[in-house]
Design an enzyme around this catalytic site. Structure first.
Site, PDB file in Angstrom:
ATOM      1  N   ASP A  86       0.793  -1.226   0.000  1.00  0.00           N
ATOM      2  CA  ASP A  86       0.000   0.000   0.000  1.00  0.00           C
ATOM      3  C   ASP A  86       0.824   1.275   0.000  1.00  0.00           C
ATOM      4  OD1 ASP A  86       1.085  -0.104   2.520  1.00  0.00           O
ATOM      5  OD2 ASP A  86      -0.741  -0.833   3.478  1.00  0.00           O
ATOM      6  N   GLU A 143      -0.418  -9.001  -1.269  1.00  0.00           N
ATOM      7  CA  GLU A 143      -0.920  -8.471   0.023  1.00  0.00           C
ATOM      8  C   GLU A 143      -2.140  -7.563  -0.230  1.00  0.00           C
ATOM      9  OE1 GLU A 143       0.989  -5.514   2.798  1.00  0.00           O
ATOM     10  OE2 GLU A 143       1.576  -7.306   3.877  1.00  0.00           O
ATOM     11  N   GLU A 158      -2.019   5.002   3.340  1.00  0.00           N
ATOM     12  CA  GLU A 158      -2.014   3.609   2.875  1.00  0.00           C
ATOM     13  C   GLU A 158      -3.409   3.029   2.655  1.00  0.00           C
ATOM     14  OE1 GLU A 158      -0.164   4.802   5.354  1.00  0.00           O
ATOM     15  OE2 GLU A 158       1.921   4.447   4.766  1.00  0.00           O
ATOM     16  N   HIS A 175       7.225   4.636  12.993  1.00  0.00           N
ATOM     17  CA  HIS A 175       7.452   5.452  11.797  1.00  0.00           C
ATOM     18  C   HIS A 175       6.196   6.015  11.151  1.00  0.00           C
ATOM     19  CE1 HIS A 175       6.339   1.787   9.596  1.00  0.00           C
ATOM     20  NE2 HIS A 175       6.116   2.565   8.570  1.00  0.00           N
ATOM     21  N   ARG A 219       3.143   7.869   9.541  1.00  0.00           N
ATOM     22  CA  ARG A 219       2.875   9.299   9.381  1.00  0.00           C
ATOM     23  C   ARG A 219       1.842   9.810  10.372  1.00  0.00           C
ATOM     24  NH1 ARG A 219       4.433  11.625   4.041  1.00  0.00           N
ATOM     25  NH2 ARG A 219       5.773   9.978   3.284  1.00  0.00           N
ATOM     26  N   HIS A 269      14.024   4.717  12.044  1.00  0.00           N
ATOM     27  CA  HIS A 269      13.669   4.895  10.631  1.00  0.00           C
ATOM     28  C   HIS A 269      14.424   6.115  10.089  1.00  0.00           C
ATOM     29  CE1 HIS A 269      11.043   5.502   7.131  1.00  0.00           C
ATOM     30  NE2 HIS A 269      10.539   4.304   7.357  1.00  0.00           N
TER      31      HIS A 269
HETATM   32  C1  UD1 Z   1       6.921   4.664   3.526  1.00  0.00           C
HETATM   33  C2  UD1 Z   1       5.495   4.249   3.124  1.00  0.00           C
HETATM   34  C3  UD1 Z   1       4.830   3.487   4.268  1.00  0.00           C
HETATM   35  C4  UD1 Z   1       5.695   2.320   4.737  1.00  0.00           C
HETATM   36  C5  UD1 Z   1       7.094   2.838   5.044  1.00  0.00           C
HETATM   37  C6  UD1 Z   1       7.990   1.677   5.362  1.00  0.00           C
HETATM   38  C7  UD1 Z   1       4.256   5.770   1.673  1.00  0.00           C
HETATM   39  C8  UD1 Z   1       3.427   6.988   1.594  1.00  0.00           C
HETATM   40  N1  UD1 Z   1       4.700   5.455   2.882  1.00  0.00           N
HETATM   41  O1  UD1 Z   1       6.796   5.598   4.585  1.00  0.00           O
HETATM   42  O2  UD1 Z   1       3.585   2.967   3.826  1.00  0.00           O
HETATM   43  O3  UD1 Z   1       5.128   1.786   5.893  1.00  0.00           O
HETATM   44  O4  UD1 Z   1       7.642   3.529   3.909  1.00  0.00           O
HETATM   45  O5  UD1 Z   1       9.158   2.084   6.010  1.00  0.00           O
HETATM   46  O6  UD1 Z   1       4.506   5.138   0.671  1.00  0.00           O
HETATM   47  N2  UD1 Z   1      14.289   8.557   3.929  1.00  0.00           N
HETATM   48  C9  UD1 Z   1      15.639   8.518   3.760  1.00  0.00           C
HETATM   49  N3  UD1 Z   1      16.236   7.330   3.450  1.00  0.00           N
HETATM   50  C10 UD1 Z   1      15.538   6.175   3.319  1.00  0.00           C
HETATM   51  C11 UD1 Z   1      14.149   6.209   3.500  1.00  0.00           C
HETATM   52  C12 UD1 Z   1      13.529   7.404   3.794  1.00  0.00           C
HETATM   53  O7  UD1 Z   1      16.307   9.536   3.878  1.00  0.00           O
HETATM   54  O8  UD1 Z   1      16.136   5.123   3.060  1.00  0.00           O
HETATM   55  C13 UD1 Z   1      13.606   9.840   4.267  1.00  0.00           C
HETATM   56  C14 UD1 Z   1      13.440  10.809   3.101  1.00  0.00           C
HETATM   57  O9  UD1 Z   1      13.630  12.111   3.556  1.00  0.00           O
HETATM   58  C15 UD1 Z   1      11.967  10.646   2.741  1.00  0.00           C
HETATM   59  C16 UD1 Z   1      11.351  10.376   4.107  1.00  0.00           C
HETATM   60  O10 UD1 Z   1      12.330   9.572   4.773  1.00  0.00           O
HETATM   61  O11 UD1 Z   1      11.430  11.784   2.127  1.00  0.00           O
HETATM   62  C17 UD1 Z   1      10.031   9.696   4.124  1.00  0.00           C
HETATM   63  O12 UD1 Z   1      10.049   8.567   3.275  1.00  0.00           O
HETATM   64  P1  UD1 Z   1       8.686   8.117   2.528  1.00  0.00           P
HETATM   65  O13 UD1 Z   1       8.998   6.944   1.679  1.00  0.00           O
HETATM   66  O14 UD1 Z   1       8.028   9.286   1.893  1.00  0.00           O
HETATM   67  O15 UD1 Z   1       7.723   7.710   3.714  1.00  0.00           O
HETATM   68  P2  UD1 Z   1       7.894   6.691   4.907  1.00  0.00           P
HETATM   69  O16 UD1 Z   1       7.441   7.398   6.128  1.00  0.00           O
HETATM   70  O17 UD1 Z   1       9.239   6.089   4.862  1.00  0.00           O
HETATM   71  N1  UDP Z   2      12.928  -4.143   9.403  1.00  0.00           N
HETATM   72  C1  UDP Z   2      14.293  -4.312   9.143  1.00  0.00           C
HETATM   73  N2  UDP Z   2      15.189  -3.522   9.834  1.00  0.00           N
HETATM   74  C2  UDP Z   2      14.793  -2.611  10.755  1.00  0.00           C
HETATM   75  C3  UDP Z   2      13.398  -2.458  11.019  1.00  0.00           C
HETATM   76  C4  UDP Z   2      12.495  -3.236  10.307  1.00  0.00           C
HETATM   77  O1  UDP Z   2      14.678  -5.139   8.323  1.00  0.00           O
HETATM   78  O2  UDP Z   2      15.655  -1.940  11.349  1.00  0.00           O
HETATM   79  C5  UDP Z   2      11.958  -4.948   8.628  1.00  0.00           C
HETATM   80  C6  UDP Z   2      10.974  -5.755   9.432  1.00  0.00           C
HETATM   81  O3  UDP Z   2      11.456  -7.049   9.675  1.00  0.00           O
HETATM   82  C7  UDP Z   2       9.728  -5.768   8.571  1.00  0.00           C
HETATM   83  C8  UDP Z   2       9.854  -4.520   7.726  1.00  0.00           C
HETATM   84  O4  UDP Z   2      11.186  -4.034   7.907  1.00  0.00           O
HETATM   85  O5  UDP Z   2       9.732  -6.879   7.677  1.00  0.00           O
HETATM   86  C9  UDP Z   2       8.838  -3.508   8.150  1.00  0.00           C
HETATM   87  O6  UDP Z   2       9.116  -2.296   7.547  1.00  0.00           O
HETATM   88  P1  UDP Z   2       8.496  -0.937   8.079  1.00  0.00           P
HETATM   89  O7  UDP Z   2       8.173  -1.070   9.527  1.00  0.00           O
HETATM   90  O8  UDP Z   2       9.429   0.125   7.649  1.00  0.00           O
HETATM   91  O9  UDP Z   2       7.193  -0.791   7.188  1.00  0.00           O
HETATM   92  P2  UDP Z   2       5.697  -1.348   7.290  1.00  0.00           P
HETATM   93  O10 UDP Z   2       5.745  -2.824   7.435  1.00  0.00           O
HETATM   94  O11 UDP Z   2       5.037  -0.653   8.449  1.00  0.00           O
HETATM   95  O12 UDP Z   2       5.091  -0.904   6.006  1.00  0.00           O
END
Ligand code: UD1
Ligand code: UDP
Length: 387
Positions: free
Chosen positions: A104, A126, A140, A211, A213, A243
């Site tokens: 999602d 999923e 999501e 993490h 939002r 995160h």
């Molecule tokens: C995203 C997904 C969420 C999922 C999560 C898993 C959307 C809207 N959200 O949320 O559904 O649960 O990923 O972790 O698709 N950033 C970095 N490096 C990284 C990753 C992120 O710097 O490796 C920073 C960037 O500034 C980025 C911000 O994190 O803009 C947010 O990342 P984003 O993918 O927009 O949303 P998440 O909160 O990570």
């Molecule tokens: N995970 C990981 N390293 C971490 C934290 C989480 O590999 O430091 C894995 C965890 O096992 C799970 C996935 O990341 O499979 C979950 O990702 P996240 O919580 O970012 O996203 P969500 O599942 O909420 O979309």
């Protein structure tokens, strides 16, 4: 009768951009790469940068196209626009037979939408998770509902998820209950067995991730302060892989940095995370994937959210939805640490998310439908049929 020569592999584009998508599509990619029926075309969008990079080794198939859409703190509308444009171009260049998206995220929605615009059928891994609250989790719940309108194949992890889809009018013959691929991957990675736990002491071990939002800002700050109250007990070690999102770091770092009993660590690679999860006593999380993994390892999970699209773990008794109130966090964590009977009940509830064979079921279904030439048009039948 089949018109497709069976020796020609199905060209399947797997679109992934965030950590959980890589983890949950890895078993599908690995199975495709190991066989001859599919040609996996892996497209990474780079929605996440570091957190995606550290997961790619698990895919068993090289990346064909790597987009680079991440911008620091970018708005959802900018991310979505960039993704749809660049994925549309990738799909036009590769002309796959189908596009697979998972879950999602914005990458998944944009992948499905771009495929629809190019008239390529979509498989949703999923599928069918719902809270019923359109903005929780945000964005999501809307993303997965919209993908549900586009997809030709809906691979639901549980029967409840499958029912959501048929209740929404998706034809039953397009919905398949497979289990969740996250269990496939967890079993695979534990069998590899080479991860290192992040816990360092002999104290009671609590693994925390935050993490979402809808939790960011003051709410997440308050939950961080509640963790400090737990840490002052002196008999716990809290490990919190932070995160990469700057919004998460803004909320948690000021109060939690350099606190005795609390170890803030960088995101763990999956091998190390699985070892850390296997090594903990208790999980506090707002993550989706971790709600699914914790029951597989017999780890009670307190879910720091007001809604969950994974009620199966709560109904089984393996997880408890405690909301975002810091008082509830402290009360429930203490109860599980101090009440062995309550702890045992949750730890022995079992895993309702699958048997580790979800990827095989997904590929089996796709292979059967392509061999029979079923995937004509975008949908096979039902209210959204183009056939
Ligand atoms: C995203 C997904 C969420 C999922 C999560 C898993 C959307 C809207 N959200 O949320 O559904 O649960 O990923 O972790 O698709 N950033 C970095 N490096 C990284 C990753 C992120 O710097 O490796 C920073 C960037 O500034 C980025 C911000 O994190 O803009 C947010 O990342 P984003 O993918 O927009 O949303 P998440 O909160 O990570
Ligand atoms: N995970 C990981 N390293 C971490 C934290 C989480 O590999 O430091 C894995 C965890 O096992 C799970 C996935 O990341 O499979 C979950 O990702 P996240 O919580 O970012 O996203 P969500 O599942 O909420 O979309």
């Amino acid at each position: 009768m089949s018109t497709r020569p069976s020796a020609v592999p199905v060209r399947a584009m797997l679109v992934l951009g965030t950590r959980p998508e890589a983890i949950k599509l890895a078993p599908v990619a690995r199975e495709m790469a190991a066989g001859t029926q599919f040609e996996p075309i892996v497209v990474t969008t780079g929605q996440h940068r570091e957190m995606l990079q550290q997961m790619l080794g698990m895919l068993g198939a090289g990346t064909r196209i790597a987009l680079d859409v991440m911008r620091n703190r970018q708005k959802l509308s900018d991310l979505t626009a960039r993704l749809v444009r660049e994925l549309g171009q990738a799909i036009r260049e590769q002309r796959p037979d189908l596009v697979l998206v998972q879950g999602d995220t914005t990458t998944a929605l944009a992948g499905a939408l771009a495929a629809f615009y190019e008239k390529i059928p979509v498989a949703h891994v999923e599928a069918g998770l719902r809270t019923g609250v359109i903005d929780n989790p945000f964005p999501e719940e809307l993303n997965r509902s919209l993908i549900g309108r586009i997809a030709r194949w809906h691979f639901a992890p549980t029967t409840a998820a499958a029912r959501h889809l048929t209740d929404e009018g998706v034809p039953a013959e397009q919905v398949f209950t497979t289990g969740n691929t996250v269990i496939d991957n967890l079993l695979w990675v534990l069998a590899e067995g080479s991860g290192t736990s992040a816990f360092r002491t002999g104290a009671r071990r609590i693994l925390v991730t935050l993490h979402r939002r809808e939790n960011q800002g003051e709410q997440m700050r308050d939950m961080g302060r509640a963790l400090c109250r737990l840490a002052v007990r002196g008999d716990v070690e809290i490990v919190l892989p932070l995160h990469k999102s700057p919004a998460v770091r803004d909320a948690l770092l000021p109060d939690l940095e350099n606190r005795p009993g609390i170890a803030l660590v960088e995101p763990l690679d999956y091998l190390d995370f699985a070892a850390t999860l296997a090594d903990c006593d208790l999980v506090l999380t707002d993550s989706g994937g971790i709600q699914e993994e914790a029951p597989s390892l017999g780890k009670p999970a307190l879910v720091l959210r007001t809604t969950t699209e994974r009620p199966e773990a709560v109904e089984a008794g393996a997880a408890r939805l405690i909301g975002t109130d810091p008082e509830a966090l402290v009360t429930w964590a203490k109860r599980l640490l101090d009440d062995p009977a309550e702890y045992k009940r949750m730890a022995h509830a079992g895993n309702p998310f699958g048997d580790g064979k979800a990827a095989l079921r997904i590929l089996g279904q796709l292979a059967e439908d392509f061999a029979a030439d079923v995937p004509v048009g975008l949908t096979a039948s039902g209210p959204y049929s183009t056939a």
